[in-house]
Design an enzyme around this catalytic site. Structure first.
Site, PDB file in Angstrom:
ATOM      1  N   GLU A 116      15.098  10.226   0.447  1.00  0.00           N
ATOM      2  CA  GLU A 116      13.589   9.912   0.393  1.00  0.00           C
ATOM      3  C   GLU A 116      12.707   8.640   1.046  1.00  0.00           C
ATOM      4  O   GLU A 116      13.603   7.969   0.425  1.00  0.00           O
ATOM      5  CB  GLU A 116      13.207  10.685  -0.894  1.00  0.00           C
ATOM      6  CG  GLU A 116      13.891  12.166  -0.690  1.00  0.00           C
ATOM      7  CD  GLU A 116      13.305  12.685  -2.314  1.00  0.00           C
ATOM      8  OE1 GLU A 116      12.993  12.279  -2.705  1.00  0.00           O
ATOM      9  OE2 GLU A 116      14.637  13.526  -2.855  1.00  0.00           O
ATOM     10  N   LYS A 118      10.578   5.850  -0.576  1.00  0.00           N
ATOM     11  CA  LYS A 118      10.156   5.674  -1.239  1.00  0.00           C
ATOM     12  C   LYS A 118       7.987   5.438  -0.990  1.00  0.00           C
ATOM     13  O   LYS A 118       8.147   4.523  -0.228  1.00  0.00           O
ATOM     14  CB  LYS A 118      10.485   4.921  -2.062  1.00  0.00           C
ATOM     15  CG  LYS A 118       9.969   4.211  -3.646  1.00  0.00           C
ATOM     16  CD  LYS A 118      10.829   2.943  -3.437  1.00  0.00           C
ATOM     17  CE  LYS A 118      11.129   3.092  -5.256  1.00  0.00           C
ATOM     18  NZ  LYS A 118       9.224   2.319  -5.605  1.00  0.00           N
ATOM     19  N   ASP A 120       4.715   4.377  -1.897  1.00  0.00           N
ATOM     20  CA  ASP A 120       3.622   3.636  -2.794  1.00  0.00           C
ATOM     21  C   ASP A 120       2.828   4.233  -3.231  1.00  0.00           C
ATOM     22  O   ASP A 120       2.049   4.063  -2.811  1.00  0.00           O
ATOM     23  CB  ASP A 120       3.339   2.775  -2.051  1.00  0.00           C
ATOM     24  CG  ASP A 120       3.531   0.912  -3.113  1.00  0.00           C
ATOM     25  OD1 ASP A 120       4.064   1.270  -4.268  1.00  0.00           O
ATOM     26  OD2 ASP A 120       3.092  -0.204  -1.709  1.00  0.00           O
ATOM     27  N   TYR A 236       3.106  14.208  -3.827  1.00  0.00           N
ATOM     28  CA  TYR A 236       4.019  14.237  -2.737  1.00  0.00           C
ATOM     29  C   TYR A 236       5.330  14.628  -4.237  1.00  0.00           C
ATOM     30  O   TYR A 236       5.389  13.680  -5.206  1.00  0.00           O
ATOM     31  CB  TYR A 236       4.758  13.687  -2.182  1.00  0.00           C
ATOM     32  CG  TYR A 236       3.942  13.487  -0.812  1.00  0.00           C
ATOM     33  CD1 TYR A 236       3.842  13.926  -0.110  1.00  0.00           C
ATOM     34  CD2 TYR A 236       2.912  12.445  -1.355  1.00  0.00           C
ATOM     35  CE1 TYR A 236       3.806  14.245   1.439  1.00  0.00           C
ATOM     36  CE2 TYR A 236       2.551  12.976   0.671  1.00  0.00           C
ATOM     37  CZ  TYR A 236       2.634  12.914   1.581  1.00  0.00           C
ATOM     38  OH  TYR A 236       1.761  13.035   2.762  1.00  0.00           O
ATOM     39  N   LYS A 326      14.347  -1.402  -0.983  1.00  0.00           N
ATOM     40  CA  LYS A 326      13.087  -1.722  -0.987  1.00  0.00           C
ATOM     41  C   LYS A 326      13.009  -2.054   0.382  1.00  0.00           C
ATOM     42  O   LYS A 326      14.240  -3.510   0.934  1.00  0.00           O
ATOM     43  CB  LYS A 326      12.850  -2.871  -1.997  1.00  0.00           C
ATOM     44  CG  LYS A 326      12.772  -2.372  -3.380  1.00  0.00           C
ATOM     45  CD  LYS A 326      11.118  -1.304  -3.867  1.00  0.00           C
ATOM     46  CE  LYS A 326      10.939  -2.606  -3.969  1.00  0.00           C
ATOM     47  NZ  LYS A 326       9.828  -1.566  -5.172  1.00  0.00           N
ATOM     48  N   CYS A 421     -26.247 -22.038   2.702  1.00  0.00           N
ATOM     49  CA  CYS A 421     -25.772 -21.051   2.681  1.00  0.00           C
ATOM     50  C   CYS A 421     -25.240 -21.490   4.365  1.00  0.00           C
ATOM     51  O   CYS A 421     -26.160 -22.206   4.737  1.00  0.00           O
ATOM     52  CB  CYS A 421     -26.880 -20.090   3.139  1.00  0.00           C
ATOM     53  SG  CYS A 421     -26.247 -18.531   3.757  1.00  0.00           S
ATOM     54  N   CYS A 424     -28.968 -19.533   6.929  1.00  0.00           N
ATOM     55  CA  CYS A 424     -29.748 -20.088   6.652  1.00  0.00           C
ATOM     56  C   CYS A 424     -30.176 -21.595   5.832  1.00  0.00           C
ATOM     57  O   CYS A 424     -31.436 -22.075   5.587  1.00  0.00           O
ATOM     58  CB  CYS A 424     -30.485 -18.830   5.951  1.00  0.00           C
ATOM     59  SG  CYS A 424     -30.001 -19.185   4.203  1.00  0.00           S
ATOM     60  N   CYS A 439     -25.955 -17.131  -1.550  1.00  0.00           N
ATOM     61  CA  CYS A 439     -26.855 -16.937  -0.831  1.00  0.00           C
ATOM     62  C   CYS A 439     -27.925 -16.453  -1.185  1.00  0.00           C
ATOM     63  O   CYS A 439     -28.591 -15.266  -1.177  1.00  0.00           O
ATOM     64  CB  CYS A 439     -27.331 -17.008   0.763  1.00  0.00           C
ATOM     65  SG  CYS A 439     -28.728 -17.107   1.357  1.00  0.00           S
ATOM     66  N   CYS A 444     -32.316 -14.573   4.608  1.00  0.00           N
ATOM     67  CA  CYS A 444     -31.470 -14.571   5.385  1.00  0.00           C
ATOM     68  C   CYS A 444     -31.188 -13.698   6.298  1.00  0.00           C
ATOM     69  O   CYS A 444     -30.698 -12.680   5.972  1.00  0.00           O
ATOM     70  CB  CYS A 444     -29.690 -15.063   4.382  1.00  0.00           C
ATOM     71  SG  CYS A 444     -28.722 -15.906   5.620  1.00  0.00           S
TER      72      CYS A 444
HETATM   73  S1  IVH Z   1      13.178   8.969  -7.938  1.00  0.00           S
HETATM   74  C1  IVH Z   1      14.718   8.202 -11.867  1.00  0.00           C
HETATM   75  N1  IVH Z   1      11.577   9.872  -5.102  1.00  0.00           N
HETATM   76  O1  IVH Z   1       9.124   4.911  -7.534  1.00  0.00           O
HETATM   77  C2  IVH Z   1      14.267   8.310 -10.713  1.00  0.00           C
HETATM   78  N2  IVH Z   1      10.699   8.005  -7.475  1.00  0.00           N
HETATM   79  O2  IVH Z   1      11.070   2.550  -8.807  1.00  0.00           O
HETATM   80  C3  IVH Z   1      12.825   7.930 -10.021  1.00  0.00           C
HETATM   81  N3  IVH Z   1       8.839   6.324  -6.070  1.00  0.00           N
HETATM   82  O3  IVH Z   1       8.611   5.405 -10.552  1.00  0.00           O
HETATM   83  C4  IVH Z   1      11.845   8.307  -9.537  1.00  0.00           C
HETATM   84  N4  IVH Z   1       9.241   7.959  -3.767  1.00  0.00           N
HETATM   85  O4  IVH Z   1       7.387   6.352  -9.180  1.00  0.00           O
HETATM   86  C5  IVH Z   1      11.864   8.821  -6.860  1.00  0.00           C
HETATM   87  N5  IVH Z   1      11.252   9.981  -3.736  1.00  0.00           N
HETATM   88  C6  IVH Z   1      10.985   9.708  -4.199  1.00  0.00           C
HETATM   89  C7  IVH Z   1      10.057   8.035  -4.751  1.00  0.00           C
HETATM   90  C8  IVH Z   1      10.037   7.617  -6.403  1.00  0.00           C
HETATM   91  C9  IVH Z   1       8.556   6.664  -5.145  1.00  0.00           C
HETATM   92  C10 IVH Z   1       8.532   5.916  -7.460  1.00  0.00           C
HETATM   93  C11 IVH Z   1       7.827   6.607  -8.825  1.00  0.00           C
HETATM   94  C12 IVH Z   1       9.301   5.601  -9.436  1.00  0.00           C
HETATM   95  C13 IVH Z   1       9.716   4.515  -8.777  1.00  0.00           C
HETATM   96  C14 IVH Z   1      10.715   4.138  -8.955  1.00  0.00           C
END
Ligand code: IVH
Length: 709
Positions: A116, A118, A120, A236, A326, A421, A424, A439, A444
């Site tokens: 999936e 990740k 942010d 999500y 990451k 400034c 001016c 300023c 200005c």
């Molecule tokens: S699973 C124990 N799925 O990433 C399982 N986390 O670094 C933990 N996050 O705290 C969560 N997308 O805030 C999961 N598809 C996803 C995610 C996800 C973002 C975040 C989440 C978690 C952090 C872990």
């Protein structure tokens, strides 16, 4: 014989229809009706509910925006800890994890992985409990908190349109869910919403949020649900629990069930049979980053089978059955060639790094913000240094640190903050306790440029055609000069170059004395555009008082505050005459804002501007607001002792705004107003998911009504 539907049936049918369209729009991104048609349905429902207040339930689509949580957020334990994940930073680390998983499970078993994105943002748990007609309704939303104990942000979570307030019996059945369950997922702030939020903040003289994750986290912890609703957060879903245990036998089935139940599930997820295919997914996912419209910082890989997850278990703080890959930070090294200084609307001076062009995260970067003098000091950066530039979720790239170089011959220069400034030449001022140099010359030209842009902009006086280019032209710049300068104006500040022609305007009020023959002297302005611009300018004279107040560009006065001031004082004169005390009596106005307003009107130059705007024909009309219907259709229950209002006074206020006050809490209660020593009624409200207001929130509701934002 067919009988006419009862009001209750009509209301239920409308709710179902609205929920269906909300799902299409907010979850599937596939609207089937126009916004106007949606509004029409919503208004019909609001009207019916107003006529039959007893039928209002907290899961009605009309009830997304509730009141203010009392004094911060209530801490509540999680059903099972919300853990974080171990990270992998390269393919080898990922393969090593895959091997550990393999080794821990019998060789006879096959292992599937779910990949999936990740997202942010910040993780939030949603608890659903039994609702009417076999449905499930949202009862609680908790942030991760320390992982064991979260914060109750239910009222804010309810404003997120992709979070269903209820899941119908039919959907529960289709998804195979009980009436009580818990969903875990990520709250994110889409990039477009992030940009808009920062524009608003800058317009109010506030510092912009650094990235969408911080902005989302800050928003979800905002004490004012109306603001949260305006921010357009998204949700999500990725986990489904029952009493703290995984509900379904596999993660892939969980995603399907969540989707069937009406939750938004990210479409970029894939089940694969080995780590090499996981790596394939990652390679496809990384370039997606630039196109998604929301931030991701990696890929989460989960062992699909719940039974295998259980056997793999946890290390101290993270599951063994999942890992986060990451993405490398979007950073690059380049040379700092120069530092430019830009002047904003409030006179604030921003140092901007001019960089040797470098490709970072999909775009060529030539500018980065240096924020202020303190930041330059902190980085210890000099012109000529090699620097690391990072593009996070931030719109504006930033310099993270100076890169050490051995034997470089590039000359270095200390960055000197100008004493005056750049536009001016007025000496700059740094107020006590502030980091920014300003300023203070109110006339200005750099400041005027920003003032004009703000005044004419869509959300303010809405003078169509009077955009950045024309503003620059009115101040005597050629289009070529503007474009050259604009490259520097990346963060919206005025450029510093001097104009080559005589300016046509010297104050915001001069917009209203512009003549057609003046406009015709400008590049690219013909008869037609001159006429339509003059028409737009003329029309803007009718803009209501709140917009004019906003247009003045008083520090800290944004859209909401301007509206509150217009509502409270009703006329420009009354506002000008208001003392700091009068001002702070308004809910949205704190001492700092009151001081800025007083300071503004204590300045003769500003008073002259207001006077001139009036003589030029601006009407400053306060929009008439109908009283007595704000709370129509809403039922309140009062409990405990309020700090200022007596029980009677609160009741009278609610009733005179069209609301009802009842003695006991039920699912039909719209709000519980709780004060000191509130008792069982408050507990009942919490258990039923009825929004709870404190006195201040009640007063705000009385002022603004409970309209869905
Ligand atoms: S699973 C124990 N799925 O990433 C399982 N986390 O670094 C933990 N996050 O705290 C969560 N997308 O805030 C999961 N598809 C996803 C995610 C996800 C973002 C975040 C989440 C978690 C952090 C872990």
């Amino acid at each position: 014989m067919r009988t006419a539907p009862t009001p209750g049936q009509q209301i239920e049918a409308l709710r179902d229809e609205l929920r269906h369209h909300e799902h299409l729009y907010y979850v599937l991104d596939e609207p089937k009706i126009t916004d106007a048609e949606y509004d029409k349905l919503m208004n019909r429902l609001k009207k019916l509910e107003a006529e039959h207040p007893a039928l209002i339930t907290p899961d009605s689509p009309t009830q997304r925006v509730g009141g203010k949580p009392r004094e911060g957020f209530v801490k509540t334990p999680h059903s099972r800890p919300m853990l974080s994940l171990d990270n992998a930073y390269n393919e080898d680390e990922l393969r090593a994890w895959g091997q550990r998983v393999r080794d821990a499970l019998p060789a006879s078993e096959s292992v599937q992985f779910v990949c999936e994105l990740k997202l942010d943002g910040l993780s939030v748990a949603l608890h659903y409990g039994p609702g009417s007609h076999g449905s499930a309704q949202l009862v609680r939303g908790l942030t991760r908190g320390d992982g064991t104990i979260g914060e109750d942000v239910t009222t804010n979570v309810r404003t997120i349109r992709s979070v269903p307030l209820s899941v119908s019996a039919a959907k529960l059945k289709a998804a195979g869910l009980p009436q009580s369950f818990e969903v875990r997922g990520e709250v994110v702030l889409p990039q477009a919403a992030f940009v808009k939020m920062n524009e608003d903040r800058v317009a109010q003289g506030l510092a912009p949020a650094v990235n969408p994750r911080n902005a989302a986290a800050g928003t979800i912890r905002t004490l004012e649900p109306n603001i949260v609703a305006q921010r357009r957060l998204d949700y999500y879903a990725y986990f489904l629990l029952e009493n703290g245990e995984m509900l379904l036998p596999a993660q892939s089935a969980t995603l399907d069930a969540l989707r069937a139940a009406g939750f938004r599930v990210n479409q970029h997820a894939r089940t694969v049979a080995n780590i090499e295919n996981v790596i394939g997914f990652i390679q496809e996912a990384e370039p997606l980053r630039e196109t998604l419209g929301y931030e991701i910082d990696g890929v989460v890989i989960k062992v699909d089978s719940t039974a295998q997850q259980r056997r793999l278990g946890f290390t101290g703080k993270a599951p063994r059955w999942a890992i986060a890959y990451k993405f490398p930070a979007r950073a690059a090294t380049t040379r700092l060639e120069d530092v430019l200084f830009q002047v904003g609307r409030t006179g604030k001076l921003t140092p901007v790094a001019a960089l040797a062009p470098v490709f970072v995260g999909g775009t060529t970067v030539t500018r980065a913000t240096l924020h202020n003098a303190d930041e330059i000091e902190r980085l210890g950066v000099r012109i000529g240094d090699l620097v690391e530039v990072e593009r996070g979720g931030d719109v504006i790239p930033k310099i993270t640190h100076v890169v050490e170089e051995k034997g470089s011959k590039t000359p270095r220069h200390k960055i000197t903050f100008p004493a005056e400034c750049p536009r001016c030449k007025t000496p700059l001022v740094r107020e006590e306790g502030e980091v920014d140099w300003r300023c203070v010359n109110a006339s200005c030209p750099a400041r005027l440029e920003e003032e004009l842009r703000h005044f004419a902009s869509r959300g303010v006086m809405n003078i169509e055609g009077l955009g950045e280019v024309l503003v620059a032209q009115l101040l005597g710049h050629s289009i070529a000069e503007h474009e050259a300068d604009d490259a520097l104006g990346e963060n919206g500040d005025a450029p510093t170059g001097a104009p080559t022609r005589k300016a046509l305007v010297h104050s915001v009020a001069d917009i209203y004395t512009l003549k057609k023959e003046d406009l015709l002297t400008l590049e690219r302005i013909g008869e037609k555009s001159a006429d339509s611009l003059l028409e737009q300018i003329e029309r803007s004279k009718q803009q209501p008082l709140n917009r004019v107040i906003l247009g003045l560009g008083i520090r800290h006065v944004g859209e909401r505050t301007a509206q509150a001031l217009a509502d409270e004082f009703g006329s420009m004169d009354a506002l000008i005459a208001a003392s700091a005390d009068d001002l702070t009596r308004i809910n949205d106005v704190g001492p700092k804002v009151a001081e800025a307003i007083r300071e503004y009107f204590d300045n003769k130059r500003n008073l002259d501007l207001v006077k001139r705007l009036r003589t030029e024909g601006l009407t400053f009309t306060a929009e008439k607001r109908v009283r007595g219907t704000k709370l129509e259709g809403l039922t309140f229950v009062l409990t405990g002792t309020l700090p200022n209002l007596t029980r009677e006074a609160a009741k009278e206020k609610i009733e005179s705004a069209g609301g009802k006050v009842s003695g006991s809490v039920s699912k039909k209660t719209s709000y519980v107003v709780a004060g000191e020593e509130a008792g069982s009624k408050l507990d009942k409200a919490n258990s039923l998911g009825v929004p709870v207001l404190d006195e201040a929130a009640l007063l705000r509701l009385l002022e603004h009504g409970a309209e869905v934002a």
